[in-house]
Design an enzyme around this catalytic site. Structure first.
Site, PDB file in Angstrom:
ATOM      1  N   SER A  25       0.865  -1.185   0.000  1.00 32.36           N
ATOM      2  CA  SER A  25       0.000   0.000   0.000  1.00 32.36           C
ATOM      3  C   SER A  25       0.904   1.238   0.000  1.00 32.36           C
ATOM      4  CB  SER A  25      -0.879  -0.004   1.236  1.00 32.36           C
ATOM      5  OG  SER A  25      -0.053   0.081   2.373  1.00 32.36           O
ATOM      6  N   GLU A 179      -5.282 -15.372   2.223  1.00 30.25           N
ATOM      7  CA  GLU A 179      -4.086 -15.170   3.044  1.00 30.25           C
ATOM      8  C   GLU A 179      -4.462 -14.929   4.502  1.00 30.25           C
ATOM      9  OE1 GLU A 179      -1.558 -11.886   1.894  1.00 30.25           O
ATOM     10  OE2 GLU A 179      -0.093 -12.344   3.450  1.00 30.25           O
ATOM     11  N   LYS A 221      -2.234 -18.610   0.796  1.00 28.90           N
ATOM     12  CA  LYS A 221      -0.991 -17.884   1.099  1.00 28.90           C
ATOM     13  C   LYS A 221      -0.849 -17.806   2.612  1.00 28.90           C
ATOM     14  CE  LYS A 221       1.459 -13.528   0.447  1.00 28.90           C
ATOM     15  NZ  LYS A 221       1.901 -12.565  -0.556  1.00 28.90           N
TER      16      LYS A 221
HETATM   17  P1  13P Z   1       5.948 -10.436   2.868  1.00 33.65           P
HETATM   18  O1  13P Z   1       6.541 -11.569   2.063  1.00 33.65           O
HETATM   19  O2  13P Z   1       6.838  -9.223   2.955  1.00 33.65           O
HETATM   20  O3  13P Z   1       5.402 -10.896   4.189  1.00 33.65           O
HETATM   21  O4  13P Z   1       4.707  -9.890   2.036  1.00 33.65           O
HETATM   22  C1  13P Z   1       3.886 -10.776   1.417  1.00 33.65           C
HETATM   23  C2  13P Z   1       2.523 -10.234   1.386  1.00 33.65           C
HETATM   24  O5  13P Z   1       1.939 -10.071   0.343  1.00 33.65           O
HETATM   25  C3  13P Z   1       1.876  -9.945   2.669  1.00 33.65           C
HETATM   26  O6  13P Z   1       0.538  -9.694   2.458  1.00 33.65           O
END
Ligand code: 13P
Length: 341
Positions: A25, A179, A221
């Site tokens: 963001s 995620e 994720k």
């Molecule tokens: P990081 O791999 O820096 O944790 O970021 C991945 C991501 O998209 C977090 O939402």
């Protein structure tokens, strides 16, 4: 490229490839730019991301998809080509972050719930037109054992929102990346991370089932199962691998084609070594690869540092991490390959 959700999901976890999470963001990318002394202007953000998307070897060989932020999916390269077209030209699939961030959960101090469902159907339709074929929604589950964080309420609220998001994505012909990030910032040990991760994934797949989400057209994720940073305890790659896979075997249906990890604050090499150890104890019923933000971008950000004359060095740094993680996704990475760079 097939438009079937199942085919897109399979392509997102193709052999030796993973996802570039470039969806910071405006607030997060400002933090990253502050660290390298670069002003966070729209042009600088564009130049930086254009540098990554034009790293042709890395993109073609090791990146299956790129998660974009709303600003980026609308931006054009310096020569006027839409950034989405640069990504597609490498064979990678453009994706889009659609959540609106984690907000405090009323009545549960320390817990958050991710917002962004209102108007999501309309936003997804627009993102599809702009070229997105997958999306991402990040739920954040913190751990603070003494404060009863996370509550069962925060896990339920976040997993319900993830399921509603995923169903809307599939209606829009967009593959949902779900995620549920259990943070590694706390002082907890690895077994607490295991318990919270397992409880979260159990709830997530129950909600996805209730929402009639087609798992074959989705990607998970997750975090790895790892000790919290403030615990002062390091987790070995073997322990991370064993406990992470155990949590998944107990909760993630084999209909899910792939699991693409976040890096979550692990160092570059730690994220690579852990992914490699996870794949080294296979075979597993799902593909296991990376969807890293920081662990792919910290090195290129530093090498670039906002200077046009450093673009080639930035691309080399990105290509190296992409290659190391591509090898780890196949369980074929070794630490001495890092030294050769
Ligand atoms: P990081 O791999 O820096 O944790 O970021 C991945 C991501 O998209 C977090 O939402």
């Amino acid at each position: 490229m097939s438009e079937r959700l199942e085919d897109i999901a399979v392509a997102m976890v193709a052999d030796g490839k993973g996802i570039l999470a470039a969806d910071e963001s405006s607030g997060t990318i400002k933090k990253r730019f502050d660290a390298i002394g670069v002003e966070s202007t729209a042009d600088n953000r564009r130049d930086y991301r254009e540098m990554l998307f034009r790293a042709t070897d890395a993109m073609q060989n090791h990146i299956s998809g790129v998660i974009l932020y709303d600003e980026t999916i609308r931006q054009k390269a310096a020569d006027g080509t839409p950034l989405v077209e640069l990504i597609k030209a490498t064979g990678a699939i453009p994706g889009i972050k659609v959540d609106k961030g984690a907000k405090p959960l009323a009545g549960f101090p320390g817990d958050t719930v991710t917002e962004g469902l209102d108007g999501l159907r309309e936003r997804l339709a627009e993102y599809y037109e702009l070229g997105a074929r997958f999306a991402k929604w990040r739920a954040v589950i913190d751990i603070n054992v003494g404060a009863n964080v996370p509550s069962a309420t925060t896990i339920a609220a976040n997993c319900h929102a993830l399921a509603r998001y995923a169903a809307l994505c599939q209606e829009a012909k967009i593959v949902p990346i779900v995620e549920p990030e259990v943070l590694m910032d706390g002082a907890h040990d690895i077994d607490t991370c295991y318990e919270v991760t397992k409880a979260t994934l159990q709830k997530l797949y129950s909600e996805l089932h209730a929402a009639r989400v087609v798992l074959e057209g989705s990607i998970l994720k997750p975090n790895m199962v790892i000790a919290g940073k403030k615990s002062g305890k390091a987790s070995s790659p073997e322990e991370v691998a064993e406990k992470t896979i155990r949590a998944f075997r107990e909760t993630v249906p084999v209909a899910v084609p792939g699991i693409a990890f976040l890096s979550g604050g692990q160092s570059d090499e730690e994220a690579t070594a852990n992914l490699n150890a996870i794949n080294a104890i296979g075979p597993h019923p799902w593909k296991l690869t990376f969807s890293y933000g920081r662990a792919l971008q910290a090195a290129p950000q530093k090498a670039w540092s906002g200077k046009a004359e450093n673009v080639a060095a930035g691309q080399r740094a990105f290509a190296h991490r992409a290659r190391m993680n591509g090898l780890a996704a196949a369980g074929r990475w070794q630490a001495d390959l890092e030294k050769a760079a």
